[in-house]
Design a protein around this motif. Structure first.
Motif, PDB file in Angstrom:
ATOM      1  N   PHE A  71     123.919  92.826  72.706  1.00 26.91           N
ATOM      2  CA  PHE A  71     123.293  92.641  72.535  1.00 26.91           C
ATOM      3  C   PHE A  71     121.202  93.120  73.767  1.00 26.91           C
ATOM      4  N   GLU A  93     114.674  96.482  72.962  1.00 27.98           N
ATOM      5  CA  GLU A  93     113.984  95.791  72.395  1.00 27.98           C
ATOM      6  C   GLU A  93     112.514  96.242  71.491  1.00 27.98           C
ATOM      7  N   ASP A  94     112.123  97.517  71.883  1.00 23.21           N
ATOM      8  CA  ASP A  94     111.542  98.793  70.392  1.00 23.21           C
ATOM      9  C   ASP A  94     111.690  98.196  69.921  1.00 23.21           C
ATOM     10  N   ILE A  95     113.302  98.092  69.322  1.00 20.67           N
ATOM     11  CA  ILE A  95     113.612  98.275  68.063  1.00 20.67           C
ATOM     12  C   ILE A  95     112.516  97.220  67.228  1.00 20.67           C
ATOM     13  N   ALA A  96     112.725  95.808  68.069  1.00 18.31           N
ATOM     14  CA  ALA A  96     112.279  94.722  67.441  1.00 18.31           C
ATOM     15  C   ALA A  96     110.333  94.229  67.535  1.00 18.31           C
ATOM     16  N   LEU A  97     110.365  94.755  68.545  1.00 18.40           N
ATOM     17  CA  LEU A  97     108.624  94.897  68.498  1.00 18.40           C
ATOM     18  C   LEU A  97     108.491  95.264  67.758  1.00 18.40           C
ATOM     19  N   THR A  98     108.493  96.906  67.322  1.00 18.92           N
ATOM     20  CA  THR A  98     108.219  98.167  66.584  1.00 18.92           C
ATOM     21  C   THR A  98     107.875  97.060  65.186  1.00 18.92           C
ATOM     22  N   ALA A  99     109.220  96.093  64.599  1.00 22.16           N
ATOM     23  CA  ALA A  99     109.346  95.576  63.532  1.00 22.16           C
ATOM     24  C   ALA A  99     107.772  94.471  63.563  1.00 22.16           C
ATOM     25  N   ALA A 100     108.145  93.343  64.659  1.00 19.28           N
ATOM     26  CA  ALA A 100     107.604  92.609  65.017  1.00 19.28           C
ATOM     27  C   ALA A 100     105.506  93.049  64.150  1.00 19.28           C
ATOM     28  N   CYS A 144     105.640  87.098  65.141  1.00 20.14           N
ATOM     29  CA  CYS A 144     105.817  87.945  65.369  1.00 20.14           C
ATOM     30  C   CYS A 144     104.797  88.479  66.661  1.00 20.14           C
ATOM     31  N   THR A 147     105.558  87.898  69.799  1.00 20.29           N
ATOM     32  CA  THR A 147     105.857  88.258  70.519  1.00 20.29           C
ATOM     33  C   THR A 147     105.524  89.619  70.659  1.00 20.29           C
ATOM     34  N   ARG A 158     105.390  90.488  75.133  1.00 17.27           N
ATOM     35  CA  ARG A 158     105.798  91.474  75.212  1.00 17.27           C
ATOM     36  C   ARG A 158     105.288  92.377  74.759  1.00 17.27           C
TER      37      ARG A 158
END
Length: 145
Positions: A14, A19-26, A122, A125, A129
């Motif tokens: 993990f 982390e770009d995936i999570a930041l984009t979703a957020a 979200c 975050t 970040r």
């Protein structure tokens, strides 16, 4: 096999995920909520009569007059989600929508704390970040980690 023996290698995998995936979703998912809410308040370039009524009755805020609150919310729900999707002025946009979420939670729909908590998570975050590499802020050099 111990939990440590299982979890450490899994966590190491993990850690290598961007982390770009999570930041984009957020950025994208709460932006969609606010955008669609904003779209329900307008007809073309005009604020709907039903929006004025909502801010006089259901969304009545203790400090801001209903006509001012209606315009502010409608503009915010159109501008800040677009900026979040683009990843432009991202942290500022997330902060603005976090503030709006706090107002909604406190004065309008206090029983919807679970939904508002998810939006807030979200936004926090993104504020903490940044927008990630899939953003104009990153590409323009405004926000690079």
């Amino acid at each position: 096999m111990t939990p440590t023996a299982i979890l450490r290698p899994l966590n190491a995998v993990f850690d290598r995920l961007p982390e770009d995936i999570a930041l984009t979703a957020a950025r994208l998912f709460p932006a969609a909520v606010f955008w669609f809410s904003g779209r329900t308040k307008v007809d073309g370039l005009s604020i709907k009569p039903s929006t004025w009524a909502l801010f006089e009755d259901l969304y009545a805020l203790p400090v801001i007059p209903p006509n001012v609150a209606a315009v502010m919310a409608t503009v915010a729900e159109h501008v800040f989600p677009v900026l979040l999707v683009l990843g432009l002025a991202t942290r500022l946009s997330a902060l603005a929508l976090l503030g709006m979420t706090a107002v909604i939670q406190t004065f309008v729909f206090p029983e919807a704390w679970v939904t508002h908590g998810l939006w807030a998570a979200c936004f926090l975050t993104v504020i903490l970040r940044g927008p990630g590499r899939l953003s104009l802020d990153h590409w323009l050099g405004f926000d690079r980690r």
